[in-house]
Design an enzyme around this catalytic site. Structure first.
Site, PDB file in Angstrom:
ATOM      1  N   GLU A   1      25.397 -97.377  24.489  1.00 54.56           N
ATOM      2  CA  GLU A   1      26.264 -97.844  25.569  1.00 54.56           C
ATOM      3  C   GLU A   1      26.179 -99.366  25.757  1.00 54.56           C
ATOM      4  O   GLU A   1      26.019 -99.877  26.860  1.00 54.56           O
ATOM      5  CB  GLU A   1      25.914 -97.130  26.881  1.00 54.56           C
ATOM      6  CG  GLU A   1      26.149 -95.633  26.810  1.00 54.56           C
ATOM      7  CD  GLU A   1      25.897 -94.895  28.121  1.00 54.56           C
ATOM      8  OE1 GLU A   1      25.167 -95.428  28.977  1.00 54.56           O
ATOM      9  OE2 GLU A   1      26.443 -93.784  28.262  1.00 54.56           O
TER      10      GLU A   1
ATOM     11  N   GLU B   1      24.437 -87.865  39.767  1.00 56.03           N
ATOM     12  CA  GLU B   1      25.595 -88.539  39.172  1.00 56.03           C
ATOM     13  C   GLU B   1      26.771 -87.597  38.918  1.00 56.03           C
ATOM     14  O   GLU B   1      27.899 -87.901  39.283  1.00 56.03           O
ATOM     15  CB  GLU B   1      25.166 -89.222  37.875  1.00 56.03           C
ATOM     16  CG  GLU B   1      26.307 -89.901  37.154  1.00 56.03           C
ATOM     17  CD  GLU B   1      25.857 -90.592  35.877  1.00 56.03           C
ATOM     18  OE1 GLU B   1      24.646 -90.650  35.617  1.00 56.03           O
ATOM     19  OE2 GLU B   1      26.742 -91.073  35.145  1.00 56.03           O
TER      20      GLU B   1
ATOM     21  N   ASP C   1      24.793 -85.343  29.040  1.00 53.25           N
ATOM     22  CA  ASP C   1      24.461 -86.341  30.064  1.00 53.25           C
ATOM     23  C   ASP C   1      24.451 -85.729  31.464  1.00 53.25           C
ATOM     24  O   ASP C   1      25.343 -85.993  32.256  1.00 53.25           O
ATOM     25  CB  ASP C   1      25.519 -87.465  30.001  1.00 53.25           C
ATOM     26  CG  ASP C   1      25.088 -88.703  30.756  1.00 53.25           C
ATOM     27  OD1 ASP C   1      23.948 -88.735  31.232  1.00 53.25           O
ATOM     28  OD2 ASP C   1      25.901 -89.644  30.847  1.00 53.25           O
TER      29      ASP C   1
HETATM   30  C1  GCV Z   1      22.202 -96.436  33.176  1.00 53.70           C
HETATM   31  C2  GCV Z   1      25.169 -92.326  31.765  1.00 53.70           C
HETATM   32  C3  GCV Z   1      25.441 -93.067  33.038  1.00 53.70           C
HETATM   33  C4  GCV Z   1      25.102 -94.538  32.924  1.00 53.70           C
HETATM   34  C5  GCV Z   1      23.640 -94.638  32.496  1.00 53.70           C
HETATM   35  C6  GCV Z   1      23.452 -93.879  31.202  1.00 53.70           C
HETATM   36  C7  GCV Z   1      22.005 -93.852  30.783  1.00 53.70           C
HETATM   37  O1  GCV Z   1      26.044 -92.716  30.774  1.00 53.70           O
HETATM   38  O2  GCV Z   1      26.760 -92.893  33.394  1.00 53.70           O
HETATM   39  O3  GCV Z   1      25.309 -95.135  34.166  1.00 53.70           O
HETATM   40  O4  GCV Z   1      23.269 -95.978  32.357  1.00 53.70           O
HETATM   41  O5  GCV Z   1      23.858 -92.548  31.369  1.00 53.70           O
HETATM   42  O6  GCV Z   1      21.365 -92.849  31.052  1.00 53.70           O
HETATM   43  O7  GCV Z   1      21.533 -94.810  30.208  1.00 53.70           O
END
Ligand code: GCV
Length: 851
Positions: free
Chosen positions: A310, A417, A389
């Site tokens: 990411e 989340e 996730d």
């Molecule tokens: C901190 C998901 C979340 C991101 C997070 C990522 C991770 O994609 O949406 O906000 O980043 O996981 O766990 O690194």
């Protein structure tokens, strides 16, 4: 007439209703003490503790020892309502707090139970010199803390105090906080960071100490204090000096800090030309930086790393592996006792949607399996519970089975989340239990995930638990009063992954809300059914959360999962739905599991219904093990789940007067919103399935709401109809009415309801800004007034801020006129979706599915 203000502003209610009107609660409660309230016990409950000593002898002068004895004194005196003195010497009846070694020299008559585990404790009675003692002996300072909290928990839950010896299940028990230096928190819902503000560590760190106390009470011993999407300058020397103050604040509670570090730090902070982990200058830089940290923070826990994922830079840039990267950090940490938590969350977020073999779920296993055994002994691979996730339902990540020669820890998410973002009550312990209890059948032998992450299956010395928590500066830490149950539950499961969800919620409820039997049974029940209900009204059958993937990951955003590189695809078309992850015809993901589990998931005959659409692509007419078709089951579960959510405020209102008003009102507001939002979810998902499959609901509910009067169908003065796309997701019928006249607007309709008693619900939008006001008028007489002054997510009306105001027990007759007057505030235009008029008592039956 009984008026229920569904989204009442709880601060206003407090002021008007009078906080102490019941006379039962001595002070306002804002949740800041969490479960450590130490509420005074009623006289009857106190009787079982009359023989407990009124003195606390502290044998250990260390910071942790002092916290332990001080906390014991505080808790005992508050709950038992008596003065408790602090002493340093034996000589009369007392609690004695110290390490096992302290105890054995001060009280030779007492013999510690054999084999107290690391960080464990013994609580026992001892007699000596004619005195009675309660011994709380820690294997070390941590154990002392955990021992006294165990004693206080027994008393707070009105359980008998009995001898006990316990130790945590694994050495790693951490909380990760995704806090940014500017004071924001990624995926945090409870205000600003307790650590940082404006690019610096906060001047006032009192909340850090208070957080440390809460964490110690559930056995958490580490906190990674900053976002894994880490600031480039995290390891800047000036920042590290500031960060040392955070470590100081946590230290008395046995909580060690870690920092999330960018792999590119040697370049960004150190000014080197490269951050190639195999470059000797880079290794030397990490050595020097690590030594610098330990001069500032001698008990530093280590580094946390997100790399090659990411947008975070990582070793792949130089053709190096995660092992190369983890090891260059681990080597200098080793001498200091620190660890590297290297995240297994490495995947490509630019996958090709047209490639039917592409699969994000495969990434963890594909990226790490070949590295087993290549990591330094102080590296731990931190693996998210599922391969995607933190969705509402996933299988266990197969990566846990593939690293027998590597330390691993499970990463779960306390911050919700994808599970309601602290706006929905969703108690996650039952979900975590499902993961922990999954038997992965490594080598065809029993290998429950909990035995892997506690190091038992592969005999690993380092292992454990991590949870993304993301507390904030709001008084109650996690925004929703119920969300704190998740933090409590996480800690308790990390301590002992065999604890039942029932036991965990019961402990939490008693400590947080009191021991009143009605309070306990109601709160326990609501929480225990909440994960299942949330799954039902959002995304059952393992389809994925169906939340808005490209947006805030919160409300419905069904097609957002498709046609992009993020790989959270549901692969739906007019004929069927689900990811084909089989070995035979799909992505092959299922083949990553050990053979027994792979065989179970591969076959439609044995794949469990709850994971069906995660593993297989099937027609909507596919018949599940429970006898229903996929599409009908989807319709039914959405009605069932929303019905459970609708019961939350009803059940909660029965607790009025049994708990303090402040938390009562705040929770009621949130449960009212959840009930309304669950209907939004239900309608969005069910209508999407109906549209996609072309198969109607056998029970005729989907898309037919005879009790509903759309705002756009009413006679409007000043209100204008506005379209909201797509029609099934954000507003009923894809339209709502917004008031564009500063003087106020009105919607009117003539009712043709048979004479009877009804409940009238107004579904409206309450955005993060403004406080529009409403007046509901029947035959010229006001029957309900309210302000849209909550801050539900979103600046413009949409599914996420759709909520409801309901008045109950309204007598109607044919020909009545119903009017809704709205007045805008700032940019919030008193937006209205529909009015639903339901015969009293019949609503639940009408919405019942065919279970
Ligand atoms: C901190 C998901 C979340 C991101 C997070 C990522 C991770 O994609 O949406 O906000 O980043 O996981 O766990 O690194």
């Amino acid at each position: 007439m009984n008026t229920t203000k569904k989204t009442a502003n709880w601060r206003v209610v407090l002021a008007t209703a009078g906080l102490l009107s019941s006379g039962m609660f001595a002070h306002a409660e804002n949740g800041s003490e969490g479960w450590l309230r130490y509420a005074p016990l009623p006289a009857a409950a106190k009787t079982q503790y009359v023989a407990l000593p009124g003195r606390v002898v502290a044998l250990d002068n260390s910071a942790m020892g002092q916290s332990a004895s001080g906390e014991l004194k505080r808790g005992l005196s508050s709950m038992l309502g008596q003065e408790v003195s602090a002493e340093t010497k034996l000589g009369s009846d007392a609690f004695i707090v110290g390490t096992v070694a302290d105890l054995q020299s001060a009280l030779p008559a007492w013999h510690a139970p054999a084999g107290i585990g690391d960080e464990g404790f013994a609580v026992a009675q001892a007699q000596s010199g004619g005195h009675s003692y309660w011994v709380i002996a820690g294997k070390d300072g941590h154990g002392e803390l955990y021992g006294i909290f165990h004693v206080l928990q027994s008393i707070a839950t009105e359980k008998p105090l009995v001898a006990d010896t316990e130790a945590p299940s694994a050495p790693i028990r951490w909380a990760d906080e995704w806090d940014n230096f500017d004071g924001t928190i990624e995926r945090g819902w409870a205000g600003r960071s307790i650590f940082f503000e404006g690019g610096h560590v906060r001047a006032d760190l009192s909340r850090v100490g208070a957080y440390g106390r809460l964490l110690a009470s559930i056995g958490i011993n580490g906190v990674a204090i900053n976002n894994v999407n880490a600031n480039k300058m995290t390891l800047d020397s000036d920042m590290l000096k500031q960060i040392a103050r955070i470590a100081d604040a946590f230290r008395p509670w046995g909580v060690h800090i870690s920092v999330a570090v960018p792999m590119a730090s040697p370049q960004d902070v150190g000014g080197l030309k490269t951050f190639d982990p195999l470059d000797p200058d880079v290794a030397a830089w990490w050595q020097k930086k690590t030594d610098e940290i330990y001069t500032l923070i001698p008990d530093f826990a280590g580094y946390l790393v997100k790399a090659d994922s990411e947008g975070q830079r990582g070793p792949a840039q130089y053709g190096r592996t995660p092992a190369d990267a983890a090891n260059v950090l681990a080597r200098p940490l080793k001498a200091h006792g620190g660890v590297v938590m290297y995240r297994g969350f490495v995947y490509n977020n630019h996958l090709d949607w047209n490639d039917m073999k592409a699969d994000r779920a495969r990434a963890g296993y594909d990226n790490f399996r070949y590295l087993d055994g290549k990591f330094e002994p102080n590296v731990v691979i931190q693996i998210k519970n599922g391969p995607i996730d933190f969705q509402v339902r996933e299988p266990v990540s197969p990566l846990f089975t593939a690293l027998p020669h590597t330390n691993v820890a499970i990463e779960v998410q306390t911050t919700q989340e994808y599970t309601g973002q602290a706006h929905h009550m969703v108690f996650l312990a039952p979900m975590w239990r499902t993961y922990l209890d999954t038997d992965l059948r490594v080598d065809s032998k029993p290998s429950a995930l909990k035995s892997i992450v506690t190091g038992k299956v592969f005999q690993r010395p380092l292992s454990g638990f991590v949870s993304v928590v993301n507390v904030g500066l709001e008084d109650n830490w996690m925004h929703h009063p119920m969300s704190m149950a998740n933090l409590y539950g996480y800690g308790r499961l990390a301590w002992n992954p065999d604890l039942s969800s029932e036991q965990i919620i019961d402990e939490w409820t008693r400590m947080t809300w009191g021991n009143n039997p009605q309070v306990v049974s109601t709160i326990d029940k609501l929480n225990l059914e909440s994960w299942h209900a949330y799954e039902e009204y959002t995304g059952p059958l393992g389809v994925g959360g169906l939340t808005n993937i490209t947006g805030p990951h919160y409300g419905p955003g069904i097609e957002s999962a498709e046609r992009n590189g993020w790989g959270q695809w549901i692969r739906a078309d007019h004929d069927g739905i689900g990811m084909d992850r089989t070995v035979a015809t799909g992505t092959g993901f299922i083949g990553q599991y050990p053979p027994e589990l792979a065989a179970k998931y591969e076959s439609l005959k044995t794949c469990p219904d709850e994971l069906l659409l995660f593993m297989h692509h099937v027609p909507y007419t596919y018949v599940l093990h429970n006898g229903k078709t996929v599409v009908q089951y989807t319709y039914d579960t959405h009605y069932d789940g929303a019905k459970i959510a609708a019961s939350y405020p009803v059940e909660w209102r029965k607790l009025k007067g049994l708990i303090d008003n402040e938390r009562y009102e705040k929770t009621l507001t949130m449960l009212n919103y959840q009930a309304a939002h669950a209907d939004v979810w239900r309608d969005a998902v069910d209508q999407w399935f109906a549209k996609m499959s072309g198969i109607p609901d056998k029970l005729g509910r989907v898309g037919h709401d005879p009790d509903r009067i759309e705002a756009e169908a009413m006679d409007a003065t000043g209100y204008k109809t506005t379209d909201m796309a797509p029609y099934f997701e954000n507003a009923s019928n894809g339209k709502f009415a917004a008031c564009s006249d500063a003087a106020g607007c009105s919607l009117k309709t003539k009712l043709d309801k048979p004479m009877g008693t009804y409940s009238i619900g107004v579904q409206y939008f309450d955005t993060v800004q403004g406080a529009s006001s409403f007046d509901l008028i029947l035959d010229g007489k006001s029957i309900g007034q309210w302000k849209a002054d909550e801050t539900w997510p979103g600046r413009r009306p949409d599914a996420d801020n759709s909520t409801r105001f309901t008045v109950e027990n309204i007598h109607l007759k044919p020909g009545d006129t119903l009017e809704l007057r709205g007045k805008s505030d700032k940019t919030e235009q008193a937006p209205v979706d529909y009015i639903e008029i339901t015969p009293e008592g019949s609503k639940a039956q009408m919405k019942m599915a065919s279970k």
